[in-house]
Design an enzyme around this catalytic site. Structure first.
Site, PDB file in Angstrom:
ATOM      1  N   LYS A 281       1.612 -70.880  39.338  1.00  0.00           N
ATOM      2  CA  LYS A 281       2.527 -71.764  38.329  1.00  0.00           C
ATOM      3  C   LYS A 281       1.971 -72.183  36.929  1.00  0.00           C
ATOM      4  O   LYS A 281       2.497 -72.042  36.010  1.00  0.00           O
ATOM      5  CB  LYS A 281       2.880 -73.094  39.029  1.00  0.00           C
ATOM      6  CG  LYS A 281       4.347 -73.167  39.992  1.00  0.00           C
ATOM      7  CD  LYS A 281       4.521 -74.574  40.343  1.00  0.00           C
ATOM      8  CE  LYS A 281       4.372 -74.856  41.813  1.00  0.00           C
ATOM      9  NZ  LYS A 281       3.142 -75.779  42.037  1.00  0.00           N
TER      10      LYS A 281
ATOM     11  N   LYS B   3     -12.557 -79.400  37.427  1.00  0.00           N
ATOM     12  CA  LYS B   3     -11.606 -79.462  36.349  1.00  0.00           C
ATOM     13  C   LYS B   3     -12.034 -80.528  35.261  1.00  0.00           C
ATOM     14  O   LYS B   3     -11.621 -80.169  34.274  1.00  0.00           O
ATOM     15  CB  LYS B   3     -10.299 -79.996  36.999  1.00  0.00           C
ATOM     16  CG  LYS B   3      -9.463 -78.870  37.655  1.00  0.00           C
ATOM     17  CD  LYS B   3      -8.235 -79.294  38.358  1.00  0.00           C
ATOM     18  CE  LYS B   3      -7.582 -78.444  39.105  1.00  0.00           C
ATOM     19  NZ  LYS B   3      -6.344 -79.024  39.938  1.00  0.00           N
TER      20      LYS B   3
ATOM     21  N   LYS C 166      -4.361 -64.518  41.692  1.00  0.00           N
ATOM     22  CA  LYS C 166      -3.108 -64.889  42.238  1.00  0.00           C
ATOM     23  C   LYS C 166      -1.923 -65.302  41.637  1.00  0.00           C
ATOM     24  O   LYS C 166      -2.222 -66.065  40.503  1.00  0.00           O
ATOM     25  CB  LYS C 166      -3.218 -65.792  43.485  1.00  0.00           C
ATOM     26  CG  LYS C 166      -3.455 -67.489  42.994  1.00  0.00           C
ATOM     27  CD  LYS C 166      -3.346 -68.301  44.432  1.00  0.00           C
ATOM     28  CE  LYS C 166      -2.896 -69.904  43.678  1.00  0.00           C
ATOM     29  NZ  LYS C 166      -1.352 -69.918  43.590  1.00  0.00           N
TER      30      LYS C 166
HETATM   31  P1  ATP Z   1      -0.658 -74.394  40.720  1.00  0.00           P
HETATM   32  O1  ATP Z   1      -1.247 -73.515  39.747  1.00  0.00           O
HETATM   33  O2  ATP Z   1      -0.108 -75.629  39.748  1.00  0.00           O
HETATM   34  O3  ATP Z   1      -1.739 -74.865  41.554  1.00  0.00           O
HETATM   35  P2  ATP Z   1       0.505 -72.783  42.412  1.00  0.00           P
HETATM   36  O4  ATP Z   1       1.380 -71.717  42.193  1.00  0.00           O
HETATM   37  O5  ATP Z   1      -0.682 -72.560  42.951  1.00  0.00           O
HETATM   38  O6  ATP Z   1       0.650 -73.856  41.357  1.00  0.00           O
HETATM   39  P3  ATP Z   1       1.083 -75.069  44.504  1.00  0.00           P
HETATM   40  O7  ATP Z   1       1.915 -75.943  44.248  1.00  0.00           O
HETATM   41  O8  ATP Z   1      -0.463 -75.225  44.487  1.00  0.00           O
HETATM   42  O9  ATP Z   1       1.510 -73.532  43.662  1.00  0.00           O
HETATM   43  O10 ATP Z   1       1.274 -74.263  46.051  1.00  0.00           O
HETATM   44  C1  ATP Z   1       2.600 -74.635  46.547  1.00  0.00           C
HETATM   45  C2  ATP Z   1       2.335 -73.719  47.742  1.00  0.00           C
HETATM   46  O11 ATP Z   1       2.829 -72.377  47.589  1.00  0.00           O
HETATM   47  C3  ATP Z   1       1.108 -73.987  48.719  1.00  0.00           C
HETATM   48  O12 ATP Z   1       1.630 -73.633  50.155  1.00  0.00           O
HETATM   49  C4  ATP Z   1       0.652 -72.456  48.309  1.00  0.00           C
HETATM   50  O13 ATP Z   1      -0.508 -71.974  49.321  1.00  0.00           O
HETATM   51  C5  ATP Z   1       1.642 -71.673  48.031  1.00  0.00           C
HETATM   52  N1  ATP Z   1       1.180 -70.732  47.115  1.00  0.00           N
HETATM   53  C6  ATP Z   1       0.904 -70.946  45.805  1.00  0.00           C
HETATM   54  N2  ATP Z   1       0.655 -69.663  45.143  1.00  0.00           N
HETATM   55  C7  ATP Z   1       0.947 -68.671  46.028  1.00  0.00           C
HETATM   56  C8  ATP Z   1       0.791 -67.034  45.841  1.00  0.00           C
HETATM   57  N3  ATP Z   1       0.393 -66.451  44.698  1.00  0.00           N
HETATM   58  N4  ATP Z   1       1.044 -66.371  46.982  1.00  0.00           N
HETATM   59  C9  ATP Z   1       1.188 -67.171  48.389  1.00  0.00           C
HETATM   60  N5  ATP Z   1       1.313 -68.540  48.486  1.00  0.00           N
HETATM   61  C10 ATP Z   1       1.264 -69.076  47.139  1.00  0.00           C
HETATM   62 MG    MG Z   2      -2.285 -74.160  43.701  1.00  0.00          MG
END
Ligand code: ATP
Ligand code: MG
Length: 321
Positions: free
Chosen positions: A192, A108, A189
């Site tokens: 967020k 990053k 994937k």
């Molecule tokens: P960021 O982009 O900020 O990393 P994120 O969408 O990846 O956000 P996290 O806060 O990193 O979300 O993850 C929260 C939970 O959701 C974790 O347990 C992660 O494994 C799960 N998770 C995140 N994205 C996915 C996805 N696309 N499919 C299944 N599980 C997910």
């Molecule tokens: Mg994540």
């Protein structure tokens, strides 16, 4: 034995978060497991205070609405003094070399001197989250393993140098949940912070928006509904989502639909059946502020009570009291 999981309010909760993690937290949590909204982790890059405040409540509301037990849930910054105190003790236990080696930091920061210092030190804050609450197990994906390893190292070093106080945590594989991919780009994937809005289904999206997003989901030109993640990643993603909502396998889900149009409609309806109750409860909670604030205060109180002895001991062992 305490298992700790967190979610960072870097965006609104999406279907991947729900099917991949939150739903399990609600259904399969052990009585000692802890869940938290890691809002202090959402400011290692430029952020808007107003949005952070909003997203923190939003995530708390969705977790509660999904059925995560409120006695096991708290917001990280509601214990900001506790987390920061322990972060300092651990920063003085961690070497610069260890912090600099973190792969996420390298990726990053890309060598830029203008990255925030918090990006370098956040794994130590994460270690503080883990150690403050006496966590034994941290269910994490590959990207966070190195950080849990650091928490282990720091716990051991502190225990050896100053006295036994911390449980030495271990990283465990999260219970396999669905992996949800971006609807407009199934090669990545759903996420967020890096997906674009049309590719993400948010748990709080109104039904017509959910239907529209699925209608526009990327598939391919074969019009053959079968589960082949390598060859037909878009279709496979829709089948994975359908299967997760109907609690079946993607192969079996494929048998129930004949065309891509039917598939998209079936997924949209299955998703709506799954998330609508959560959405409605979350909206209700967000509208009745007093209830949400009350739950939040109680969560913080309980987390503080559970952790205060350990923190006082660590402060004393380090020679500060
Ligand atoms: P960021 O982009 O900020 O990393 P994120 O969408 O990846 O956000 P996290 O806060 O990193 O979300 O993850 C929260 C939970 O959701 C974790 O347990 C992660 O494994 C799960 N998770 C995140 N994205 C996915 C996805 N696309 N499919 C299944 N599980 C997910
Ligand atoms: Mg994540």
């Amino acid at each position: 034995m305490i298992k700790l999981s967190g979610i960072t309010p870097s965006g609104e909760v999406h279907l991947g978060n729900y099917l991949g993690a939150i739903r399990r937290w609600a259904l399969h949590s052990g009585p000692d497991d802890l869940y938290f909204v890691s809002n202090m982790h959402a400011m290692t890059v430029k952020h808007s205070p107003e949005r952070l405040r909003h997203l923190t409540d939003h995530q708390l509301a969705v977790l509660l609405a999904a059925g995560v037990p409120q006695e096991q849930l708290f917001v990280q910054a509601d214990l900001i003094r506790e987390h920061m105190t322990l972060t300092w003790l651990l920063e003085c236990t961690c070497t610069f070399g260890e912090a600099r080696r973190m792969i996420q930091f390298k990726e990053k920061s890309q060598g830029s001197a203008s990255v925030r210092l918090g990006l370098l030190t956040y794994p130590v804050l994460m270690a503080a989250d883990i150690l403050l609450h006496g966590t034994a197990q941290v269910p994490v994906g590959e990207d966070q393993r190195q950080h849990v390893e650091l928490a282990r190292t720091l716990a051991r070093r502190f225990n050896t140098d100053y006295g036994e106080v911390f449980v030495v945590p271990e990283a465990v594989l999260p219970e396999a949940g669905a992996r949800v991919r971006d609807l407009t780009d199934p090669s990545r994937k759903m996420s967020k912070s890096s997906s674009e809005a049309n590719g993400i289904v948010y748990v709080l999206d109104p039904p017509d928006v959910v239907r529209r997003k699925f209608q526009r989901a990327v598939t391919d030109s074969r019009n053959e509904v079968r589960y082949a993640p390598e060859d037909q990643p878009g279709v496979a993603n829709l089948l994975d989502i359908l299967a997760a909502c109907q609690d079946t396998t993607p192969e079996r889900a494929a048998e129930s639909v004949g065309s891509y149009r039917e598939l998209k409609e079936a997924v949209a309806e299955a998703v709506l059946a799954t998330i609508t109750p959560v959405r409605e409860r979350a909206i209700h909670l967000l509208e009745s502020r007093t209830e949400l604030s009350h739950i939040r205060r109680q969560g913080a109180e309980r987390a503080r009570t559970r952790s205060e002895r350990r923190l006082s001991e660590a402060i004393a062992l380090a020679g500060l009291a």
